[in-house]
Motif scaffolding. Sequence first.
Motif, PDB file in Angstrom:
ATOM      1  N   VAL A 199       0.833  -1.199   0.000  1.00 29.53           N
ATOM      2  CA  VAL A 199       0.000   0.000   0.000  1.00 29.53           C
ATOM      3  C   VAL A 199       0.868   1.249   0.000  1.00 29.53           C
ATOM      4  CG1 VAL A 199      -1.737   1.287   1.293  1.00 29.53           C
ATOM      5  CG2 VAL A 199      -1.896  -1.201   1.142  1.00 29.53           C
ATOM      6  N   VAL A 200       2.052   1.165   0.640  1.00 30.65           N
ATOM      7  CA  VAL A 200       2.941   2.322   0.758  1.00 30.65           C
ATOM      8  C   VAL A 200       4.293   2.053   0.113  1.00 30.65           C
ATOM      9  CG1 VAL A 200       4.107   3.881   2.357  1.00 30.65           C
ATOM     10  CG2 VAL A 200       1.792   3.067   2.870  1.00 30.65           C
ATOM     11  N   LEU A 201       4.887   0.885   0.393  1.00 33.03           N
ATOM     12  CA  LEU A 201       6.226   0.588  -0.110  1.00 33.03           C
ATOM     13  C   LEU A 201       6.188   0.218  -1.586  1.00 33.03           C
ATOM     14  CD1 LEU A 201       7.574  -1.561   2.884  1.00 33.03           C
ATOM     15  CD2 LEU A 201       7.735   0.917   2.529  1.00 33.03           C
ATOM     16  N   ALA A 202       7.363   0.251  -2.211  1.00 35.76           N
ATOM     17  CA  ALA A 202       7.461  -0.099  -3.627  1.00 35.76           C
ATOM     18  C   ALA A 202       7.021  -1.547  -3.819  1.00 35.76           C
ATOM     19  CB  ALA A 202       8.902   0.087  -4.108  1.00 35.76           C
ATOM     20  N   PRO A 203       6.013  -1.799  -4.651  1.00 37.40           N
ATOM     21  CA  PRO A 203       5.483  -3.162  -4.779  1.00 37.40           C
ATOM     22  C   PRO A 203       6.407  -4.054  -5.602  1.00 37.40           C
ATOM     23  CG  PRO A 203       4.331  -1.691  -6.264  1.00 37.40           C
ATOM     24  CD  PRO A 203       5.272  -0.826  -5.459  1.00 37.40           C
ATOM     25  N   LYS A 204       6.475  -5.322  -5.208  1.00 36.08           N
ATOM     26  CA  LYS A 204       7.245  -6.293  -5.976  1.00 36.08           C
ATOM     27  C   LYS A 204       6.457  -6.815  -7.176  1.00 36.08           C
ATOM     28  CE  LYS A 204       9.988  -7.907  -2.046  1.00 36.08           C
ATOM     29  NZ  LYS A 204      10.414  -9.077  -1.224  1.00 36.08           N
ATOM     30  N   SER A 205       5.167  -6.581  -7.192  1.00 39.05           N
ATOM     31  CA  SER A 205       4.316  -7.113  -8.261  1.00 39.05           C
ATOM     32  C   SER A 205       3.594  -5.976  -8.965  1.00 39.05           C
ATOM     33  CB  SER A 205       3.313  -8.114  -7.684  1.00 39.05           C
ATOM     34  OG  SER A 205       2.627  -7.557  -6.563  1.00 39.05           O
ATOM     35  N   GLY A 206       4.349  -5.005  -9.480  1.00 37.56           N
ATOM     36  CA  GLY A 206       3.742  -3.856 -10.131  1.00 37.56           C
ATOM     37  C   GLY A 206       2.876  -4.205 -11.331  1.00 37.56           C
ATOM     38  N   PRO A 207       3.423  -4.932 -12.335  1.00 38.51           N
ATOM     39  CA  PRO A 207       2.569  -5.293 -13.484  1.00 38.51           C
ATOM     40  C   PRO A 207       1.354  -6.116 -13.078  1.00 38.51           C
ATOM     41  CG  PRO A 207       4.894  -5.641 -13.996  1.00 38.51           C
ATOM     42  CD  PRO A 207       4.819  -5.346 -12.536  1.00 38.51           C
ATOM     43  N   LEU A 208       1.528  -7.003 -12.103  1.00 42.27           N
ATOM     44  CA  LEU A 208       0.404  -7.834 -11.680  1.00 42.27           C
ATOM     45  C   LEU A 208      -0.679  -6.995 -11.006  1.00 42.27           C
ATOM     46  CD1 LEU A 208      -0.743 -10.692 -11.440  1.00 42.27           C
ATOM     47  CD2 LEU A 208       0.402 -10.877  -9.226  1.00 42.27           C
ATOM     48  N   LEU A 209      -0.283  -5.952 -10.282  1.00 43.71           N
ATOM     49  CA  LEU A 209      -1.275  -5.094  -9.637  1.00 43.71           C
ATOM     50  C   LEU A 209      -2.128  -4.378 -10.679  1.00 43.71           C
ATOM     51  CD1 LEU A 209       0.818  -3.634  -6.682  1.00 43.71           C
ATOM     52  CD2 LEU A 209      -1.259  -4.994  -6.473  1.00 43.71           C
ATOM     53  N   TYR A 210      -1.510  -3.894 -11.743  1.00 41.98           N
ATOM     54  CA  TYR A 210      -2.288  -3.244 -12.791  1.00 41.98           C
ATOM     55  C   TYR A 210      -3.140  -4.255 -13.556  1.00 41.98           C
ATOM     56  CZ  TYR A 210      -0.851   1.613 -12.526  1.00 41.98           C
ATOM     57  OH  TYR A 210      -0.711   2.922 -12.119  1.00 41.98           O
ATOM     58  N   ALA A 211      -2.612  -5.466 -13.753  1.00 42.57           N
ATOM     59  CA  ALA A 211      -3.424  -6.508 -14.384  1.00 42.57           C
ATOM     60  C   ALA A 211      -4.619  -6.865 -13.503  1.00 42.57           C
ATOM     61  CB  ALA A 211      -2.567  -7.749 -14.647  1.00 42.57           C
ATOM     62  N   SER A 212      -4.419  -6.891 -12.193  1.00 46.59           N
ATOM     63  CA  SER A 212      -5.515  -7.176 -11.280  1.00 46.59           C
ATOM     64  C   SER A 212      -6.557  -6.066 -11.304  1.00 46.59           C
ATOM     65  CB  SER A 212      -4.976  -7.370  -9.855  1.00 46.59           C
ATOM     66  OG  SER A 212      -4.055  -8.433  -9.799  1.00 46.59           O
ATOM     67  N   MET A 213      -6.086  -4.828 -11.391  1.00 45.11           N
ATOM     68  CA  MET A 213      -7.031  -3.718 -11.486  1.00 45.11           C
ATOM     69  C   MET A 213      -7.833  -3.797 -12.779  1.00 45.11           C
ATOM     70  SD  MET A 213      -6.372   0.426 -11.434  1.00 45.11           S
ATOM     71  CE  MET A 213      -5.831   0.444 -13.143  1.00 45.11           C
ATOM     72  N   GLY A 222      -0.705   2.707  -7.040  1.00 46.25           N
ATOM     73  CA  GLY A 222      -1.946   3.346  -7.456  1.00 46.25           C
ATOM     74  C   GLY A 222      -3.028   2.334  -7.794  1.00 46.25           C
ATOM     75  N   ALA A 223      -2.653   1.253  -8.461  1.00 45.89           N
ATOM     76  CA  ALA A 223      -3.635   0.219  -8.805  1.00 45.89           C
ATOM     77  C   ALA A 223      -4.225  -0.405  -7.553  1.00 45.89           C
ATOM     78  CB  ALA A 223      -2.984  -0.851  -9.689  1.00 45.89           C
ATOM     79  N   LEU A 224      -3.373  -0.667  -6.554  1.00 47.56           N
ATOM     80  CA  LEU A 224      -3.863  -1.251  -5.312  1.00 47.56           C
ATOM     81  C   LEU A 224      -4.779  -0.283  -4.578  1.00 47.56           C
ATOM     82  CD1 LEU A 224      -3.859  -3.571  -3.317  1.00 47.56           C
ATOM     83  CD2 LEU A 224      -1.741  -2.663  -2.328  1.00 47.56           C
ATOM     84  N   TRP A 225      -4.413   1.000  -4.561  1.00 49.81           N
ATOM     85  CA  TRP A 225      -5.261   1.998  -3.914  1.00 49.81           C
ATOM     86  C   TRP A 225      -6.625   2.087  -4.591  1.00 49.81           C
ATOM     87  CZ3 TRP A 225      -4.326   6.380  -0.386  1.00 49.81           C
ATOM     88  CH2 TRP A 225      -3.209   6.172   0.426  1.00 49.81           C
ATOM     89  N   VAL A 226      -6.647   2.020  -5.918  1.00 53.25           N
ATOM     90  CA  VAL A 226      -7.919   2.105  -6.634  1.00 53.25           C
ATOM     91  C   VAL A 226      -8.804   0.900  -6.313  1.00 53.25           C
ATOM     92  CG1 VAL A 226      -8.964   1.991  -8.930  1.00 53.25           C
ATOM     93  CG2 VAL A 226      -7.099   3.587  -8.485  1.00 53.25           C
ATOM     94  N   MET A 227      -8.213  -0.289  -6.266  1.00 52.46           N
ATOM     95  CA  MET A 227      -9.013  -1.466  -5.923  1.00 52.46           C
ATOM     96  C   MET A 227      -9.576  -1.367  -4.515  1.00 52.46           C
ATOM     97  SD  MET A 227      -7.169  -4.779  -7.696  1.00 52.46           S
ATOM     98  CE  MET A 227      -5.478  -4.412  -7.215  1.00 52.46           C
ATOM     99  N   LEU A 228      -8.751  -0.935  -3.569  1.00 54.22           N
ATOM    100  CA  LEU A 228      -9.240  -0.769  -2.202  1.00 54.22           C
ATOM    101  C   LEU A 228     -10.300   0.333  -2.135  1.00 54.22           C
ATOM    102  CD1 LEU A 228      -5.856  -1.044  -0.245  1.00 54.22           C
ATOM    103  CD2 LEU A 228      -7.623  -2.793  -0.491  1.00 54.22           C
TER     104      LEU A 228
END
Length: 455
Positions: free
Chosen positions: A60-74, A120-126
């Motif tokens: 949510v705050v730190l640099a994500p290890k799964s950046g492309p996957l987060l956008y794919a999930s969004m 950002g993708a994780l924040w939008v999903m939440l």
Amino acid sequence: MPLQLFSRIPGRPTFPTWRQPRAGLWAVAGLAGLGFLIALEIAARHYGLPGPITTQAQEVVLAPKSGPLLYASMALMMVVLTWRERFIAVGAAIGIDIVFVLVRWAAGVEAAEGHPFGNGALWVMLGCGVIALTRRTGPERVLLLKGVGLGLLLVAGRKTGDTWLLITSKTRPVVLDQYVATADHALGDPSWLAGRVIEAAGPVPAHVLDWVYAQLAVAAVVFALYQLRHVATERRFPRHHLVRTFLAVGVLGPGIYMIFPVVGPVFAYGTGAFGTGGEHWALANLWPDVLPPSSNPQPMLYDGITPRNCMPSLHTAWATVIFIHSRRAPRFLRFAGTFWLVATLSATLGFGYHYGADLLVGVVFAITVEAALRSLARGWDRSATQLVAYGTTVFTALLLSYRYLSTDMAGRPWVFGPLLLLATASVIYGYVRTTRAWDPKPAPVRRPEPLLELV
């Protein structure tokens, strides 16, 4: 993000009474999933490492290890949104990521072990989850929560898998690679052959295969988006789709790792990969130039770092699921599904991550899970029960044969090699035949012949 932009839009169709979701079933499934994540979190903490809940919360705050996957999930979550809402969601995610990048840059913090984007993708999903609870009601709330849950489940599946791999490396000090490598002689040692081919092909094919291997989850989202493209207009999910099987394979597969721990040829018979120390624990530095011995296999002690994630090959299982679900897609997606399956099989063997025997078990595993989930969606009958029971039997027989008949298999490859291939092919044939009966093609419409006018 203004909440009113995601408020209920008048005029949207609502669910008929018979489509109302069963809240009790979803509640039980949610509690079971939460309990499973908590159990994995406790297990990971026992070994001094963060579990799936902690690692997901950190992103949510730190640099994500799964950046492309987060956008794919969004993107997967956005199948329940209108086009206007999708543009707002994407813009909000990009804007939030820009803010995070600027703040990290100003603070002198580098995203050393993660991607510079994805928060950002994780924040939008939440945020969409909060909007569903506060601004939506009835079927609209349920639909949006399903979309958010689907997106978060894909990310949680990745975190859960990472924790499972940690548990396998800590709880299974002994691996069974010698048995699988011996049994692989019956198949012609495909990993050794593919490894030499990749080495001779040069760096470009290797980079392509490595990218395909690493981005399998993103590819699954692309195919899932095609399957779920009508959710926003129909206001409901299809009874069965790719993501259900993809997640089920990822949850069930690591349980087999605990029963049949295997690290793979590049670790057991090579110099290791990614600095994990295979050169210190390997039986000998043989892969891919020298074939391993085919007599007297024994359990072997291995390190406490390398995951025991070879049997079955879940990359093969996932690629098989993508291939199956791409068969009813347009020609381009059918071609892409075939390419992804072939490239994944080539990567798993050519990089020494799997034996050929792992791939056969992975195919049988994927087809059995797919058949079971399709049966749950359409209703169980005799053909479904027979297919799932047969796939489970073949899966079990393959594992037992690798463990207890490996020497016989290596001594009689002309007998056992075709038998292994025929056993796998029989499951594939059974699935194709059964599913054709489940989903028969509509009969072609015949145009009436023109009447001959009598002169």
